[in-house]
Write an enzyme that holds these catalytic residues in place. Structure first.
Site, PDB file in Angstrom:
ATOM      1  N   GLN A   1       0.832  -1.220   0.000  1.00 43.36           N
ATOM      2  CA  GLN A   1       0.000   0.000   0.000  1.00 43.36           C
ATOM      3  C   GLN A   1       0.865   1.267   0.000  1.00 43.36           C
ATOM      4  O   GLN A   1       0.737   2.138  -0.876  1.00 43.36           O
ATOM      5  CB  GLN A   1      -0.893   0.022   1.249  1.00 43.36           C
ATOM      6  CG  GLN A   1      -1.595   1.374   1.437  1.00 43.36           C
ATOM      7  CD  GLN A   1      -2.305   1.512   2.770  1.00 43.36           C
ATOM      8  OE1 GLN A   1      -3.525   1.426   2.807  1.00 43.36           O
ATOM      9  NE2 GLN A   1      -1.583   1.744   3.849  1.00 43.36           N
TER      10      GLN A   1
ATOM     11  N   ARG B   1      10.875  -8.693  -4.920  1.00 38.32           N
ATOM     12  CA  ARG B   1      11.409 -10.027  -4.624  1.00 38.32           C
ATOM     13  C   ARG B   1      10.630 -11.082  -5.409  1.00 38.32           C
ATOM     14  O   ARG B   1       9.533 -10.815  -5.907  1.00 38.32           O
ATOM     15  CB  ARG B   1      11.320 -10.317  -3.133  1.00 38.32           C
ATOM     16  CG  ARG B   1       9.908 -10.489  -2.663  1.00 38.32           C
ATOM     17  CD  ARG B   1       9.809 -10.775  -1.188  1.00 38.32           C
ATOM     18  NE  ARG B   1       8.404 -10.774  -0.802  1.00 38.32           N
ATOM     19  CZ  ARG B   1       7.822 -11.739  -0.103  1.00 38.32           C
ATOM     20  NH1 ARG B   1       8.515 -12.757   0.310  1.00 38.32           N
ATOM     21  NH2 ARG B   1       6.531 -11.660   0.194  1.00 38.32           N
TER      22      ARG B   1
ATOM     23  N   SER C   1       3.788  -7.379   7.555  1.00 35.63           N
ATOM     24  CA  SER C   1       3.155  -6.252   8.248  1.00 35.63           C
ATOM     25  C   SER C   1       1.827  -6.600   8.921  1.00 35.63           C
ATOM     26  O   SER C   1       1.235  -5.750   9.587  1.00 35.63           O
ATOM     27  CB  SER C   1       2.940  -5.099   7.256  1.00 35.63           C
ATOM     28  OG  SER C   1       1.845  -5.382   6.421  1.00 35.63           O
TER      29      SER C   1
ATOM     30  N   SER D   1       6.554   1.697  13.670  1.00 36.63           N
ATOM     31  CA  SER D   1       5.103   1.533  13.828  1.00 36.63           C
ATOM     32  C   SER D   1       4.636   1.846  15.248  1.00 36.63           C
ATOM     33  O   SER D   1       5.344   1.567  16.236  1.00 36.63           O
ATOM     34  CB  SER D   1       4.743   0.076  13.510  1.00 36.63           C
ATOM     35  OG  SER D   1       3.449  -0.227  13.963  1.00 36.63           O
TER      36      SER D   1
ATOM     37  N   GLU E   1       2.678   0.146  16.724  1.00 42.42           N
ATOM     38  CA  GLU E   1       2.587  -1.145  17.424  1.00 42.42           C
ATOM     39  C   GLU E   1       3.723  -1.313  18.439  1.00 42.42           C
ATOM     40  O   GLU E   1       3.639  -2.149  19.329  1.00 42.42           O
ATOM     41  CB  GLU E   1       2.626  -2.303  16.422  1.00 42.42           C
ATOM     42  CG  GLU E   1       1.302  -2.561  15.723  1.00 42.42           C
ATOM     43  CD  GLU E   1       0.232  -3.116  16.656  1.00 42.42           C
ATOM     44  OE1 GLU E   1       0.432  -4.192  17.221  1.00 42.42           O
ATOM     45  OE2 GLU E   1      -0.812  -2.452  16.820  1.00 42.42           O
TER      46      GLU E   1
ATOM     47  N   TYR F   1       5.454  -8.985  15.755  1.00 41.56           N
ATOM     48  CA  TYR F   1       5.602  -7.872  14.798  1.00 41.56           C
ATOM     49  C   TYR F   1       6.097  -6.611  15.512  1.00 41.56           C
ATOM     50  O   TYR F   1       7.059  -5.978  15.087  1.00 41.56           O
ATOM     51  CB  TYR F   1       4.252  -7.600  14.108  1.00 41.56           C
ATOM     52  CG  TYR F   1       4.236  -6.304  13.314  1.00 41.56           C
ATOM     53  CD1 TYR F   1       4.785  -6.245  12.039  1.00 41.56           C
ATOM     54  CD2 TYR F   1       3.672  -5.140  13.841  1.00 41.56           C
ATOM     55  CE1 TYR F   1       4.789  -5.057  11.307  1.00 41.56           C
ATOM     56  CE2 TYR F   1       3.667  -3.949  13.124  1.00 41.56           C
ATOM     57  CZ  TYR F   1       4.220  -3.920  11.861  1.00 41.56           C
ATOM     58  OH  TYR F   1       4.221  -2.747  11.138  1.00 41.56           O
TER      59      TYR F   1
ATOM     60  N   PHE G   1      -6.544  -6.435   6.553  1.00 45.88           N
ATOM     61  CA  PHE G   1      -6.589  -5.423   7.618  1.00 45.88           C
ATOM     62  C   PHE G   1      -8.039  -4.988   7.847  1.00 45.88           C
ATOM     63  O   PHE G   1      -8.854  -4.990   6.930  1.00 45.88           O
ATOM     64  CB  PHE G   1      -5.704  -4.227   7.247  1.00 45.88           C
ATOM     65  CG  PHE G   1      -4.262  -4.616   7.071  1.00 45.88           C
ATOM     66  CD1 PHE G   1      -3.430  -4.732   8.178  1.00 45.88           C
ATOM     67  CD2 PHE G   1      -3.753  -4.921   5.824  1.00 45.88           C
ATOM     68  CE1 PHE G   1      -2.103  -5.134   8.027  1.00 45.88           C
ATOM     69  CE2 PHE G   1      -2.427  -5.314   5.657  1.00 45.88           C
ATOM     70  CZ  PHE G   1      -1.599  -5.420   6.758  1.00 45.88           C
ATOM     71  N   VAL G   2      -8.331  -4.557   9.089  1.00 46.40           N
ATOM     72  CA  VAL G   2      -9.743  -4.433   9.454  1.00 46.40           C
ATOM     73  C   VAL G   2     -10.506  -3.381   8.642  1.00 46.40           C
ATOM     74  O   VAL G   2     -11.662  -3.606   8.280  1.00 46.40           O
ATOM     75  CB  VAL G   2      -9.906  -4.211  10.983  1.00 46.40           C
ATOM     76  CG1 VAL G   2      -9.552  -2.796  11.411  1.00 46.40           C
ATOM     77  CG2 VAL G   2     -11.311  -4.570  11.432  1.00 46.40           C
TER      78      VAL G   2
ATOM     79  N   GLY H   1     -13.543  -9.511  14.859  1.00 49.46           N
ATOM     80  CA  GLY H   1     -13.038  -9.902  16.174  1.00 49.46           C
ATOM     81  C   GLY H   1     -13.378  -8.858  17.226  1.00 49.46           C
ATOM     82  O   GLY H   1     -14.556  -8.549  17.464  1.00 49.46           O
TER      83      GLY H   1
ATOM     84  N   ARG I   1      -8.150   2.608  17.472  1.00 48.58           N
ATOM     85  CA  ARG I   1      -6.981   2.964  16.679  1.00 48.58           C
ATOM     86  C   ARG I   1      -7.103   4.403  16.202  1.00 48.58           C
ATOM     87  O   ARG I   1      -8.208   4.961  16.108  1.00 48.58           O
ATOM     88  CB  ARG I   1      -6.867   2.059  15.429  1.00 48.58           C
ATOM     89  CG  ARG I   1      -6.495   0.611  15.707  1.00 48.58           C
ATOM     90  CD  ARG I   1      -5.073   0.483  16.212  1.00 48.58           C
ATOM     91  NE  ARG I   1      -4.671  -0.906  16.413  1.00 48.58           N
ATOM     92  CZ  ARG I   1      -4.895  -1.609  17.523  1.00 48.58           C
ATOM     93  NH1 ARG I   1      -5.548  -1.064  18.547  1.00 48.58           N
ATOM     94  NH2 ARG I   1      -4.465  -2.852  17.626  1.00 48.58           N
TER      95      ARG I   1
ATOM     96  N   ALA J   1      -2.531 -11.440  22.289  1.00 46.80           N
ATOM     97  CA  ALA J   1      -2.345 -10.253  23.149  1.00 46.80           C
ATOM     98  C   ALA J   1      -2.762  -9.058  22.295  1.00 46.80           C
ATOM     99  O   ALA J   1      -2.254  -8.877  21.194  1.00 46.80           O
ATOM    100  CB  ALA J   1      -0.898 -10.123  23.591  1.00 46.80           C
TER     101      ALA J   1
END
Ligand code: NAP
Ligand code: F7E
Length: 342
Positions: A13, A34, A83, A135, A137, A159, A198-199, A221, A227, A290
């Protein structure tokens, strides 16, 4: 002569938005690709004929050195990574290798090719500027809200841990070798080009399928996770600005506003004139080992020092994605959706 940029993760993206942006700024853009016959790279070639491709893999040190030698870039943007957070539990070692060690390999390729010795000093007197895709994260279980450049890290997934390694390593190459190496700590950013796993994209595609009578429910979920969602097209400009700054520094990039997954679903269904509660089904199997409960950026430093601000609001972003997926599915296209990533 045009400035030259090398982008890893060109088929992703952010790679596509950054390539588009840098071409518009007059850059000669090279993408690291790649694999033997990577369909995402073929799509990229069709979309942006002016992007040049160089072969290489973040798992292969020699290929990165060859790529840097061939391209002779002024700027390197390291966007390549595993990712998707859930995948990082299933393939933790691969995630560590690509998302973490890949940063070391890219930095080493730059160090070697620009003649920076272990004792410092640039042989050719030139500096390749390096951007690392860090990130939010890394903040994981947050110690304060909102999060800024000084907030401590408590990653909650392999990640996030791999990103923290790449982040500190980028800082370390800056401090050890005087390299112009910076990290953008980017919060979630989305677009019609976002991967279907992704959500946000899962929701926009789900809404479009339901609206067009192709599906009758959407399984999600944790609806309570919050976010800070922005538009990818805005965020790639921040990456470029960071490499034009006088000094190499790290920056937090986000909107400063949080929404829950529940609010995302509500907004996306409303954008198509539907009531989300009739279609969304919660599924415990989609919860993570988690969770990162909330992330919210404090982007003050980027605003003050880079003059960067997000332009697209959350509601505009959601509407943009739902409209794009309605158009896509109405044309009979549906992006391949690997069923193992619901
Ligand atoms: P993305 O769409 O998942 O793209 C990932 C890219 O990495 C793809 O081009 C992929 O290429 C490439 N890649 C995977 N394995 C590789 C390897 N072994 N060697 C070289 N390239 C490899 O990710 P994105 O959303 O554009 O994000 C770009 C970067 O920003 C990533 O590093 C991500 O972790 C980070 N980030 C993203 C966000 C966000 O909200 N989007 C937020 C913070 C940080 P293939 O086509 O070959 O698979
Ligand atoms: O999940 C919850 C899920 O997978 C967002 C990557 O670009 O941003 C991204 O990571 C939230 C999580 O993104 C579903 O539990 C609920 O709390 O869209 P996501 P992410 O994990 O935040 C960061 C900044 C990156 O760096 C990453 O590379 O949504 N959620 N239900 C769901 N998530 C998914 N994927 N699918 C669901 O059904």
């Amino acid at each position: 002569m045009a400035r030259r940029a090398l982008i890893t993760g060109i088929s992703g993206q952010d790679g596509s938005y950054l390539a588009e942006y840098l071409l518009g700024q007059g850059y000669e853009v090279w993408g690291l690709a790649r694999g033997q016959a990577n369909p995402r790279v073929s799509r990229m070639r069709k979309q942006f004929a002016d992007v040049r491709i160089v072969r290489g893999d973040l798992l292969d040190q020699g290929s990165l050195i060859s790529a840097v030698e061939r391209v002779q870039p002024d700027e390197v943007y390291n966007l390549g990574a595993i990712s998707f957070v859930p995948m990082s539990w299933e393939q933790s070692e691969l995630t560590g290798e690509v998302t973490g060690m890949g940063v070391l390999r890219m930095l080493e390729a730059i160090r070697v090719c620009s003649g920076v010795s272990r004792n410092g000093g640039t042989a050719r007197g030139e500096q390749i500027r390096f951007y690392q895709a860090s990130s939010s994260e890394m903040f994981g279980q947050v110690s304060e809200t909102p999060q800024n450049e000084r907030t401590s890290f408590h990653p909650r997934s392999p990640y996030g841990v791999a990103k923290a390694y790449g982040h500190f390593l980028t800082q370390n190459y800056r401090e050890s070798y005087g390299m112009f190496a910076v990290s953008g700590i980017l919060f979630n950013h989305e677009s019609p080009r976002r991967g279907a796993e992704f959500v946000t994209r899962k929701v926009s595609l789900g809404v479009a399928r339901i609206k067009l009578g192709l599906a009758d429910e959407l399984r999600l979920g944790n609806l309570e996770a919050r976010r800070d969602w922005g538009f990818a097209g805005d965020y790639v400009q921040a990456m470029h600005l960071m490499l034009q700054a006088d000094k190499p520094e790290d920056y937090v990039i986000g909107t400063g506003r949080m929404k829950s997954v529940r609010e995302l679903a509500e907004a996306a269904f409303a954008a198509a004139g539907l009531d989300w509660e009739r279609y969304v089904v919660t599924d415990q199997t989609l919860h993570r080992p988690a969770e990162v409960d909330l992330l919210c950026a404090d982007p003050k430093k980027a605003r003050a020092q880079l003059g960067w601000e997000p332009k697209v609001s959350f509601d505009e972003l959601v509407a943009m994605m739902v409209e794009a997926d309605l158009r896509l599915l109405s044309n009979g296209d549906d992006p391949e959706h690997d069923s193992s990533w619901p």
